[in-house]
Scaffold this active site. Sequence first.
Site, PDB file in Angstrom:
ATOM      1  N   ALA A 102      -2.067 -15.784 139.578  1.00  0.00           N
ATOM      2  CA  ALA A 102      -0.697 -15.269 139.442  1.00  0.00           C
ATOM      3  C   ALA A 102       0.238 -16.246 138.742  1.00  0.00           C
ATOM      4  O   ALA A 102       1.316 -15.865 138.304  1.00  0.00           O
ATOM      5  CB  ALA A 102      -0.133 -14.925 140.818  1.00  0.00           C
ATOM      6  N   ARG A 149       2.576 -24.813 130.981  1.00  0.00           N
ATOM      7  CA  ARG A 149       2.162 -25.928 130.117  1.00  0.00           C
ATOM      8  C   ARG A 149       1.228 -25.505 128.973  1.00  0.00           C
ATOM      9  O   ARG A 149       0.913 -26.287 128.086  1.00  0.00           O
ATOM     10  CB  ARG A 149       1.517 -27.042 130.951  1.00  0.00           C
ATOM     11  CG  ARG A 149       2.565 -27.916 131.640  1.00  0.00           C
ATOM     12  CD  ARG A 149       1.941 -28.915 132.590  1.00  0.00           C
ATOM     13  NE  ARG A 149       1.532 -28.282 133.847  1.00  0.00           N
ATOM     14  CZ  ARG A 149       0.764 -28.875 134.754  1.00  0.00           C
ATOM     15  NH1 ARG A 149       0.292 -30.082 134.542  1.00  0.00           N
ATOM     16  NH2 ARG A 149       0.447 -28.244 135.873  1.00  0.00           N
ATOM     17  N   ASN A 209      -8.831 -32.225 147.059  1.00  0.00           N
ATOM     18  CA  ASN A 209      -9.136 -30.807 147.222  1.00  0.00           C
ATOM     19  C   ASN A 209      -9.281 -30.154 145.851  1.00  0.00           C
ATOM     20  O   ASN A 209      -8.439 -30.323 144.975  1.00  0.00           O
ATOM     21  CB  ASN A 209      -7.950 -30.173 147.981  1.00  0.00           C
ATOM     22  CG  ASN A 209      -8.084 -28.676 148.131  1.00  0.00           C
ATOM     23  OD1 ASN A 209      -9.184 -28.146 148.227  1.00  0.00           O
ATOM     24  ND2 ASN A 209      -6.943 -27.991 148.164  1.00  0.00           N
ATOM     25  N   ASN A 265      -4.655 -26.728 132.833  1.00  0.00           N
ATOM     26  CA  ASN A 265      -3.191 -26.615 132.848  1.00  0.00           C
ATOM     27  C   ASN A 265      -2.603 -26.652 131.447  1.00  0.00           C
ATOM     28  O   ASN A 265      -1.493 -26.197 131.233  1.00  0.00           O
ATOM     29  CB  ASN A 265      -2.575 -27.745 133.678  1.00  0.00           C
ATOM     30  CG  ASN A 265      -2.924 -27.579 135.147  1.00  0.00           C
ATOM     31  OD1 ASN A 265      -2.762 -26.506 135.712  1.00  0.00           O
ATOM     32  ND2 ASN A 265      -3.461 -28.621 135.739  1.00  0.00           N
ATOM     33  N   LYS A 315     -21.941  -3.300 103.721  1.00  0.00           N
ATOM     34  CA  LYS A 315     -21.277  -2.594 104.821  1.00  0.00           C
ATOM     35  C   LYS A 315     -22.029  -1.309 105.094  1.00  0.00           C
ATOM     36  O   LYS A 315     -22.336  -0.572 104.163  1.00  0.00           O
ATOM     37  CB  LYS A 315     -19.826  -2.284 104.456  1.00  0.00           C
ATOM     38  CG  LYS A 315     -19.042  -1.716 105.631  1.00  0.00           C
ATOM     39  CD  LYS A 315     -17.982  -0.712 105.223  1.00  0.00           C
ATOM     40  CE  LYS A 315     -18.590   0.619 104.901  1.00  0.00           C
ATOM     41  NZ  LYS A 315     -17.596   1.701 104.745  1.00  0.00           N
ATOM     42  N   ASN A 318     -34.273  -3.036  93.153  1.00  0.00           N
ATOM     43  CA  ASN A 318     -33.630  -4.246  92.647  1.00  0.00           C
ATOM     44  C   ASN A 318     -32.222  -3.881  92.191  1.00  0.00           C
ATOM     45  O   ASN A 318     -32.055  -3.049  91.304  1.00  0.00           O
ATOM     46  CB  ASN A 318     -34.440  -4.811  91.474  1.00  0.00           C
ATOM     47  CG  ASN A 318     -33.998  -6.227  91.155  1.00  0.00           C
ATOM     48  OD1 ASN A 318     -32.793  -6.505  91.059  1.00  0.00           O
ATOM     49  ND2 ASN A 318     -34.951  -7.123  90.988  1.00  0.00           N
TER      50      ASN A 318
HETATM   51  C1  UD1 Z   1      -3.580 -26.824 144.567  1.00  0.00           C
HETATM   52  C2  UD1 Z   1      -3.873 -27.308 145.948  1.00  0.00           C
HETATM   53  C3  UD1 Z   1      -4.261 -28.775 145.895  1.00  0.00           C
HETATM   54  C4  UD1 Z   1      -5.444 -28.983 144.961  1.00  0.00           C
HETATM   55  C5  UD1 Z   1      -5.152 -28.381 143.603  1.00  0.00           C
HETATM   56  C6  UD1 Z   1      -6.371 -28.389 142.744  1.00  0.00           C
HETATM   57  C7  UD1 Z   1      -2.414 -26.013 147.424  1.00  0.00           C
HETATM   58  C8  UD1 Z   1      -1.182 -26.019 148.208  1.00  0.00           C
HETATM   59  N1  UD1 Z   1      -2.718 -27.141 146.770  1.00  0.00           N
HETATM   60  O1  UD1 Z   1      -2.456 -27.525 144.111  1.00  0.00           O
HETATM   61  O2  UD1 Z   1      -4.593 -29.260 147.186  1.00  0.00           O
HETATM   62  O3  UD1 Z   1      -5.739 -30.363 144.865  1.00  0.00           O
HETATM   63  O4  UD1 Z   1      -4.736 -27.012 143.734  1.00  0.00           O
HETATM   64  O5  UD1 Z   1      -6.026 -27.965 141.462  1.00  0.00           O
HETATM   65  O6  UD1 Z   1      -3.155 -25.041 147.416  1.00  0.00           O
HETATM   66  N2  UD1 Z   1      -1.235 -19.526 142.500  1.00  0.00           N
HETATM   67  C9  UD1 Z   1      -0.944 -18.196 142.701  1.00  0.00           C
HETATM   68  N3  UD1 Z   1       0.146 -17.859 143.423  1.00  0.00           N
HETATM   69  C10 UD1 Z   1       0.973 -18.784 143.948  1.00  0.00           C
HETATM   70  C11 UD1 Z   1       0.686 -20.134 143.732  1.00  0.00           C
HETATM   71  C12 UD1 Z   1      -0.445 -20.486 143.015  1.00  0.00           C
HETATM   72  O7  UD1 Z   1      -1.683 -17.322 142.230  1.00  0.00           O
HETATM   73  O8  UD1 Z   1       1.945 -18.388 144.589  1.00  0.00           O
HETATM   74  C13 UD1 Z   1      -2.413 -19.901 141.709  1.00  0.00           C
HETATM   75  C14 UD1 Z   1      -2.006 -20.550 140.407  1.00  0.00           C
HETATM   76  O9  UD1 Z   1      -2.007 -19.597 139.364  1.00  0.00           O
HETATM   77  C15 UD1 Z   1      -3.076 -21.594 140.191  1.00  0.00           C
HETATM   78  C16 UD1 Z   1      -3.607 -21.896 141.578  1.00  0.00           C
HETATM   79  O10 UD1 Z   1      -3.145 -20.858 142.435  1.00  0.00           O
HETATM   80  O11 UD1 Z   1      -4.134 -21.096 139.436  1.00  0.00           O
HETATM   81  C17 UD1 Z   1      -3.185 -23.256 142.087  1.00  0.00           C
HETATM   82  O12 UD1 Z   1      -1.795 -23.264 142.239  1.00  0.00           O
HETATM   83  P1  UD1 Z   1      -0.932 -24.552 141.932  1.00  0.00           P
HETATM   84  O13 UD1 Z   1       0.464 -24.252 142.304  1.00  0.00           O
HETATM   85  O14 UD1 Z   1      -1.228 -25.029 140.571  1.00  0.00           O
HETATM   86  O15 UD1 Z   1      -1.512 -25.569 142.994  1.00  0.00           O
HETATM   87  P2  UD1 Z   1      -1.606 -27.109 142.810  1.00  0.00           P
HETATM   88  O16 UD1 Z   1      -0.279 -27.699 142.967  1.00  0.00           O
HETATM   89  O17 UD1 Z   1      -2.378 -27.428 141.620  1.00  0.00           O
HETATM   90 CA    CA Z   2      -2.905 -26.646 139.551  1.00  0.00          CA
END
Ligand code: UD1
Ligand code: CA
Length: 454
Positions: free
Chosen positions: A11, A16, A168, A226, A350, A376
């Site tokens: 979502a 970036r 994580n 990203n 084609k 040919n």
């Molecule tokens: C998250 C993890 C973090 C981990 C990292 C790895 C959490 C709170 N943290 O952080 O521990 O090390 O991923 O990359 O989970 N997304 C949604 N809806 C939302 C929020 C996020 O669909 O409301 C999706 C984003 O599109 C993205 C993914 O979830 O693909 C991760 O979300 P993001 O906000 O980037 O989490 P990080 O801060 O990277």
């Molecule tokens: Ca992320």
Amino acid sequence: MSPLHVVILAAGQGSRMKSALPKVLHALAGRPMLHHVIATARSLGAETIHTVIGHGADQVRASVPEGSIHWVEQREQLGTGHAVAQVLEHLPDDARVLVLYGDVPLTRSATLETLVRHISDTSLGLLTVTMDDPKGYGRIVRDADGQVTAIVEQKDATPEQRAIQEVNTGILGVTAAQLKAWLPRLSNSNAQGEYYLTDIIAMAASDQVTVEVNQPDDALEVQGVNNRVQLAELERWFQRHQARQLMLDGATLADPERVDVRGNLRIGNDIFIDVNAVFEGDVRLGNNVRIGPGCVIKDADIGDGTEIKAYSVIESSSIGANAQIGPYARFRPGNTLAANTKVGNFVELKKSVVGEGSKINHLSYVGDATLGTNVNVGAGTITCNYDGANKYPTVIGDGAFVGSNASLVAPVTLASGVTVAAGSTITRDVADNELAVARGRQRNISGWERPKKH
Ligand code: UD1
Ligand code: CA
């Protein structure tokens, strides 16, 4: 075995990427990142794939065949925990749930199978990775016995926690029952004001649910994208991996760093692929096929012993055995060439059928044509298949010889054994073995004096 449901989070905006295209639709090896993740989920035998979408939802939805994915809209992006919570009501109570990410495209199925095996009433599976520079990631907090007790996000972490290098990946496997117990209890009182999925780890620990950790063989398996620099890193890694597999399967690559496969390439033995070849869609190369430098080959079937020489572009075509194609041949979609055919430089084909042993060696356009065997086609010959409104067929019989620079105005049929004089514009059918001459007769004027300068 209880059904496996996969939840894919997709979502986020991906600001970036600096792009009008939603991040998860950016292509890796010719396919949107999200499609790689969906394919992985399928390979694990997922009963249902729930994909959480928000930014660019309509575009994301339209990128896959209707009915193949269960879409769940998250209108506001309030955090990863909030995102998964949107799916809760669609998860059967007895389901096992694997959480994946639309922007983490290259996790291997085998890595995830290990994780999924840890999903039970008394344990959950968590994928972590150890990094030299863990900045920005959630840290894995363990107790004195080494048991995982929590995940702490960068922005919430103490200086001691920030020193932890195990992070994580976000990928985890839990039961639907556990999610239903834990997600409603998430709070957003943290540094980012978000509902963190990662907070369920502390809940698991306090509920005596063991956190079983595994790590991928290669950190790039869990690398998220990203920006376009990270996308390019994953692209190269993936291409290198595919190149290695091609070599193990029987292809000699002039340089494994300079071949790109964007799709599915199946090969026989003793293939040679020169530098900068690009393969797209479904391509099959028979035994002993040679592909010259700079060729682009898409959705094609190439028979044993055939050589595609430098800088040829082949699209949606089938070529028989021992053919010689190029250099600089261009096949637009829809050609079928028999064995021992030759198509030379600057020839465009084609929707044409070319029979065994036939040759179109230089500078021609052949479209909507059917050529018999051993035809040919001379240099510069053009099928005039289009009158500005409609397209018409050209038929050329076995053994016909078309002189250079002929224009064949379709619809027209040259029967077998026909000879067409060079430079002719053919507008009427020609019967078996006839010679067709259709051009101004040559006059030689003797005593001719050239104009002189005043
Ligand atoms: C998250 C993890 C973090 C981990 C990292 C790895 C959490 C709170 N943290 O952080 O521990 O090390 O991923 O990359 O989970 N997304 C949604 N809806 C939302 C929020 C996020 O669909 O409301 C999706 C984003 O599109 C993205 C993914 O979830 O693909 C991760 O979300 P993001 O906000 O980037 O989490 P990080 O801060 O990277
Ligand atoms: Ca992320």
